[in-house]
Write a protein that holds these residues in place. Structure first.
Motif, mmCIF file in Angstrom:
data_model
loop_
_atom_site.group_PDB
_atom_site.id
_atom_site.type_symbol
_atom_site.label_atom_id
_atom_site.label_comp_id
_atom_site.label_asym_id
_atom_site.label_seq_id
_atom_site.Cartn_x
_atom_site.Cartn_y
_atom_site.Cartn_z
ATOM 1 N N ASN A 163 0.815 -1.220 0.000
ATOM 2 C CA ASN A 163 0.000 0.000 0.000
ATOM 3 C C ASN A 163 0.847 1.268 0.000
ATOM 4 O O ASN A 163 0.530 2.238 -0.701
ATOM 5 C CB ASN A 163 -0.934 0.011 1.211
ATOM 6 C CG ASN A 163 -2.083 -0.954 1.061
ATOM 7 O OD1 ASN A 163 -2.487 -1.277 -0.059
ATOM 8 N ND2 ASN A 163 -2.619 -1.439 2.172
ATOM 9 N N GLY A 166 2.423 1.730 -3.323
ATOM 10 C CA GLY A 166 1.386 2.155 -4.250
ATOM 11 C C GLY A 166 1.046 3.617 -4.116
ATOM 12 O O GLY A 166 0.653 4.276 -5.083
ATOM 13 N N ALA A 167 1.208 4.160 -2.901
ATOM 14 C CA ALA A 167 0.891 5.562 -2.658
ATOM 15 C C ALA A 167 1.932 6.515 -3.210
ATOM 16 O O ALA A 167 1.655 7.703 -3.382
ATOM 17 C CB ALA A 167 0.740 5.801 -1.150
ATOM 18 N N LEU A 185 -4.351 4.270 0.670
ATOM 19 C CA LEU A 185 -2.947 4.141 0.284
ATOM 20 C C LEU A 185 -2.111 5.231 0.942
ATOM 21 O O LEU A 185 -1.040 4.965 1.502
ATOM 22 C CB LEU A 185 -2.806 4.214 -1.235
ATOM 23 C CG LEU A 185 -3.549 3.144 -2.050
ATOM 24 C CD1 LEU A 185 -3.282 3.342 -3.537
ATOM 25 C CD2 LEU A 185 -3.144 1.745 -1.612
ATOM 26 N N HIS A 188 -1.538 4.714 4.662
ATOM 27 C CA HIS A 188 -0.504 3.729 4.984
ATOM 28 C C HIS A 188 0.886 4.320 4.802
ATOM 29 O O HIS A 188 1.810 3.992 5.554
ATOM 30 C CB HIS A 188 -0.661 2.491 4.105
ATOM 31 C CG HIS A 188 0.037 1.282 4.638
ATOM 32 N ND1 HIS A 188 -0.630 0.219 5.191
ATOM 33 C CD2 HIS A 188 1.346 0.982 4.740
ATOM 34 C CE1 HIS A 188 0.251 -0.687 5.603
ATOM 35 N NE2 HIS A 188 1.462 -0.245 5.331
ATOM 36 N N TYR A 189 1.039 5.204 3.829
ATOM 37 C CA TYR A 189 2.348 5.826 3.610
ATOM 38 C C TYR A 189 2.685 6.822 4.712
ATOM 39 O O TYR A 189 3.780 6.790 5.283
ATOM 40 C CB TYR A 189 2.378 6.538 2.256
ATOM 41 C CG TYR A 189 3.707 7.210 1.968
ATOM 42 C CD1 TYR A 189 4.733 6.503 1.359
ATOM 43 C CD2 TYR A 189 3.945 8.531 2.337
ATOM 44 C CE1 TYR A 189 5.965 7.095 1.113
ATOM 45 C CE2 TYR A 189 5.174 9.128 2.098
ATOM 46 C CZ TYR A 189 6.174 8.413 1.491
ATOM 47 O OH TYR A 189 7.393 9.004 1.266
ATOM 48 N N LEU A 244 -5.182 -1.013 -3.674
ATOM 49 C CA LEU A 244 -3.942 -1.189 -4.410
ATOM 50 C C LEU A 244 -4.195 -1.865 -5.755
ATOM 51 O O LEU A 244 -3.639 -1.460 -6.783
ATOM 52 C CB LEU A 244 -2.957 -2.019 -3.580
ATOM 53 C CG LEU A 244 -1.559 -2.205 -4.182
ATOM 54 C CD1 LEU A 244 -0.821 -0.871 -4.239
ATOM 55 C CD2 LEU A 244 -0.758 -3.226 -3.373
ATOM 56 N N ASP A 263 6.323 -0.752 3.920
ATOM 57 C CA ASP A 263 5.097 -1.350 4.469
ATOM 58 C C ASP A 263 5.037 -1.220 5.987
ATOM 59 O O ASP A 263 3.973 -0.987 6.553
ATOM 60 C CB ASP A 263 5.012 -2.831 4.093
ATOM 61 C CG ASP A 263 4.498 -3.053 2.680
ATOM 62 O OD1 ASP A 263 3.524 -2.396 2.299
ATOM 63 O OD2 ASP A 263 5.086 -3.870 1.960
#
Length: 321
Positions: A163, A166-167, A185, A188-189, A244, A263
């Protein structure tokens, strides 16, 4: 604004700097003092984040405050440790009261979420760099390490992968997406949640563990090397979020999960008999492979064929063509 005024105004008065269990003396002296009970060991880890390398510059300082502490505390989770305290060494190109106030608020929010106290640090002038050292406690002999994986163990992770990677196009402004896809996303980053409770639940159960910062394949390589075993990852078992998959497609999502990094989810090896009790207790354990004899890390397709990519994960000092 001088160094001591900066510390006093933005950090020393924060709720996370007011001491607590395990902190015998906090900010104000040449050293802080930590108290660790008999039968416990002190877990220590340091992380440095550099503008333009570990985070976009400029970026939201509140989100950066959250992220900078979370990635450091995640190392305590990987050891099965309970957080005690942290220090912050802050290098700034200029002094901006607005930036410092927002950064300190984000830092404090994550510190309170992780129940960890700010006990000191340093400030200096230079390129924007954040160095955080975290301290935790763990019962003697029960710390999770990278060196105990055994042939026959399951290779597991503590949740969805990819995630944060992906961000990254969203963070850098390279792509946009609908809020229903972008929000999880980006969360999570910018605000990864250290898996502290899971790490503590794995004490005495997992045979090895670490947190995923440079990508699943690269980080599992550390377990394989330390434990002198081989790890097999099954591509079909990778836990991928709907957001994602929608954003990157199946191939892109798998690449992000395998080698994207950031992650801060735990990867660990587990004797098969330990899996069912952990799942019954509600822990987010996902089996993604197994430990076998040999060395290194191999990625297998649904038919068991080796499809290991050339790129395993992020390396700071890798030579570029």
């Amino acid at each position: 604004m001088g160094e001591f005024e900066l510390i006093r105004n933005f950090f020393a008065a924060a709720p996370c700097a007011q001491g607590g269990e395990g902190v015998a003396l906090g900010i104000g002296d040449d050293c802080a003092l930590l108290a660790v009970a008999s039968g416990e060991q002190l877990a220590i880890s340091t992380d440095t984040l550099v503008a333009g390398v570990h985070f976009a510059d400029p970026c939201d300082p509140y989100l950066l405050g959250q992220r900078s502490l979370a990635v450091a505390v995640s190392d305590l989770a990987a050891m099965g440790a309970t957080p005690l305290a942290f220090t912050l060494a802050l290098t700034l190109p200029t002094v901006s009261a607005d930036w410092l106030q927002a950064y300190a608020r984000g830092l404090n929010a994550m510190a309170q979420s992780c129940d960890v106290r700010l006990i000191g640090g340093d400030t200096t002038r230079g390129s924007l760099t954040l160095t955080l050292t975290v301290f935790g406690r763990v019962p003697a002999g029960l710390a999770l390490t990278r060196s105990g994986a055994r042939v026959g163990d399951l290779l597991c992770v503590g949740g969805e992968l990819g995630n944060a990677a992906g961000a990254l196009p969203l963070v850098l402004g390279q792509r946009s997406a609908d809020a229903t896809i972008a929000a999880p996303l980006l969360a999570h980053y910018w605000s990864p949640q250290p898996q502290l409770a899971l790490g503590q639940a794995l004490r005495g159960k997992a045979t090895s563990a670490l947190d995923i910062s440079d990508g699943l394949l690269a980080d599992c390589g550390h377990i394989a090397a330390a434990s002198k075993v081989a790890l097999q990852v099954e591509v079909e078992k990778l836990p991928l979020s709907p957001a994602l998959l929608s954003f990157l497609g199946e191939q892109g999502a798998r690449a992000a999960a395998l080698s994207g990094g950031d992650d801060y989810v735990l990867a660990f090896t587990l004797p098969p008999a330990e899996l069912a009790p952990l799942l019954a207790a509600g822990w987010p354990v996902q089996v993604v492979g197994q430990v076998v004899a040999g060395q290194g890390v191999t990625l297998l397709d649904a038919g068991g064929q080796d499809i290991t990519p050339g790129t395993r994960g992020y390396q700071h000092f890798a030579e570029t063509p």
